[in-house]
Enzyme design. Sequence first.
Site, PDB file in Angstrom:
ATOM      1  N   LYS A   1       0.845  -1.206   0.000  1.00  0.00           N
ATOM      2  CA  LYS A   1       0.000   0.000   0.000  1.00  0.00           C
ATOM      3  C   LYS A   1       0.875   1.248   0.000  1.00  0.00           C
ATOM      4  O   LYS A   1       1.903   1.301   0.695  1.00  0.00           O
ATOM      5  CB  LYS A   1      -0.902  -0.031   1.242  1.00  0.00           C
ATOM      6  CG  LYS A   1      -1.957   1.066   1.305  1.00  0.00           C
ATOM      7  CD  LYS A   1      -2.841   0.873   2.544  1.00  0.00           C
ATOM      8  CE  LYS A   1      -3.906   1.941   2.687  1.00  0.00           C
ATOM      9  NZ  LYS A   1      -4.712   1.772   3.923  1.00  0.00           N
TER      10      LYS A   1
ATOM     11  N   SER B   1      -9.686   2.243   3.128  1.00  0.00           N
ATOM     12  CA  SER B   1      -8.842   2.981   2.217  1.00  0.00           C
ATOM     13  C   SER B   1      -7.934   2.097   1.358  1.00  0.00           C
ATOM     14  O   SER B   1      -7.446   2.539   0.329  1.00  0.00           O
ATOM     15  CB  SER B   1      -7.960   3.958   3.002  1.00  0.00           C
ATOM     16  OG  SER B   1      -7.083   3.250   3.871  1.00  0.00           O
TER      17      SER B   1
ATOM     18  N   SER C   1      -9.553  -0.354   7.264  1.00  0.00           N
ATOM     19  CA  SER C   1      -9.076  -0.261   5.878  1.00  0.00           C
ATOM     20  C   SER C   1      -8.379  -1.504   5.329  1.00  0.00           C
ATOM     21  O   SER C   1      -8.061  -1.547   4.143  1.00  0.00           O
ATOM     22  CB  SER C   1      -8.144   0.932   5.720  1.00  0.00           C
ATOM     23  OG  SER C   1      -8.906   2.104   5.757  1.00  0.00           O
TER      24      SER C   1
HETATM   25  N1  GLN Z   1     -12.728   4.248   6.584  1.00  0.00           N
HETATM   26  C1  GLN Z   1     -12.113   4.677   7.814  1.00  0.00           C
HETATM   27  C2  GLN Z   1     -11.737   6.129   7.700  1.00  0.00           C
HETATM   28  O1  GLN Z   1     -12.070   6.704   6.742  1.00  0.00           O
HETATM   29  C3  GLN Z   1     -10.925   3.821   8.114  1.00  0.00           C
HETATM   30  C4  GLN Z   1      -9.720   4.218   7.372  1.00  0.00           C
HETATM   31  C5  GLN Z   1      -8.557   3.358   7.675  1.00  0.00           C
HETATM   32  O2  GLN Z   1      -8.662   2.326   8.336  1.00  0.00           O
HETATM   33  N2  GLN Z   1      -7.403   3.783   7.217  1.00  0.00           N
HETATM   34  O3  GLN Z   1     -11.118   6.695   8.563  1.00  0.00           O
END
Ligand code: GLN
Length: 501
Positions: free
Chosen positions: A80, A155, A179
């Site tokens: 990532k 994400s 994410s």
């Molecule tokens: N969707 C969550 C957010 O927007 C989690 C993001 C993540 O785990 N990086 O913060």
Amino acid sequence: MTDVTRLSAAELADALAAGEVSSVEATQAHLDRIAAVDGDVHAFLHVSADDALATARDVDARRAAGEQLHALAGVPVAVKDVVVTKGMPTTAGSKILEGWVPPYDATLVERLRAAGLPILGKTNMDEFAMGSSTEHSAFGNTKNPWDLDRIPGGSGGGSAAAVAAFEAPLAIGTDTGGSIRQPGAVTGTVGVKPTYGGVSRYGLIAMASSLDQAGPVTRTVLDAALLHEVIGGHDPHDSTSIPEPLPALVEAARQGAGQDLSGVRVGVVRELTGEGYQPGVQARFDESLELLRGMGAEIVEVSCPSFEYALAAYYLIMPSEASSNLAKFDGMRFGLRVEPAEGPVTAERVMAATRGAGFGDEVKRRIILGTYALSAGYYDAYYGSAQKVRTLIQRDFAASFAQADVLVSPTAPTTAFRFGEKLDDPLAMYLNDVATIPANLAGVPGISVPNGLSDDKLPVGFQILAPAKADDRLYRVGAALEAALEKQWGGPLLAQAPELG
Ligand code: GLN
């Protein structure tokens, strides 16, 4: 032999060890697959073919010389783009870091390299890991391989899509609120958020330091355990890194595959089921509970009343930490620098112009929210209250783990939605993580295992949570469920995904 891109990482590792295929051939096959399908999927922001092939050649030479290699040596991996990689561009999905090439490797990348895993490239993500759909990437959407009109989760949509589309057998994600697990659920892949401190955060571009955790994205539970053992364990560069050795994760996955769960107490979290969950998601979850029962597990119901406030607490704590962590992107140190269109070029005006041009709307929204929550006069009411809720959530976990060895829920309330469906409604977007966020607030580990298809023929995930430092339980129960489900499906869930290209 069969198409190597279809093998699991464990199968590919066996084929490499047996000399049936070389790492150069396996790596090239994945690069060819990327060339063939990534125009549609857009899982990658950067493909590092030369770097990957150099590692593969080195591993092949060492193997030929009879050297004892790591079990995953020669098996390619995607990373990532929030993880820094020496000599390889790293953007965190943001224009503000476009063109930045880090001068060092994150600890987990060092460990991948030391174990001989060729790095295929960097995967797409929501900007600074903020989002649940990868639509907040500054570099375009990643598509869900099950349906190219739909989101791959976020994400870490790029890592999940790369693995689901057979572009990489293994990938690295990061999970601050879901994410790794939510993209796993909506793409039919396995995603693990390790115990907080179980994998070094050194070299992760921080979103919220008390919540961030890197972990494996794979197609099988065993592969996740293998990768977790490569990247996990103590790192003196990270002061929050757990000093004790990891539990025996691969062994737990192999034990679980035997499908005997007698004596294991599985707690269903009442607050994470029922209303708000798509009927097909709930139905697959209920069916899997019966499978677990059939393997000897005892199913109990537990209640975590404070989970109702987890999302609200998260959206104060996470932006507060992010507003501080993102202060360093000022046009002076990394990547983008924008001078004001008119007027004097002072440091402050360059910072404002750079941040105005370099950050996307979601990042700005969270910086403003976090700065407000931390400001004098509001700190106690917002950030302080959220921290108290965090303690209550930790207590709910402690009480529930006194009654159950693992806790379970659907990973995400719905299957993959269409592009644009939730983009203008931040609160609807935030709700995707309602079941994953509690684990981050408490620092406990979680896994999402493919749990079949909903009525819309899209993948659904089954989440398993364990107490801190008991990550082995995720692998034991996860591997058991996977084995039982694959027996029903007649093979892996991804075999049912449409052909790409
Ligand atoms: N969707 C969550 C957010 O927007 C989690 C993001 C993540 O785990 N990086 O913060």
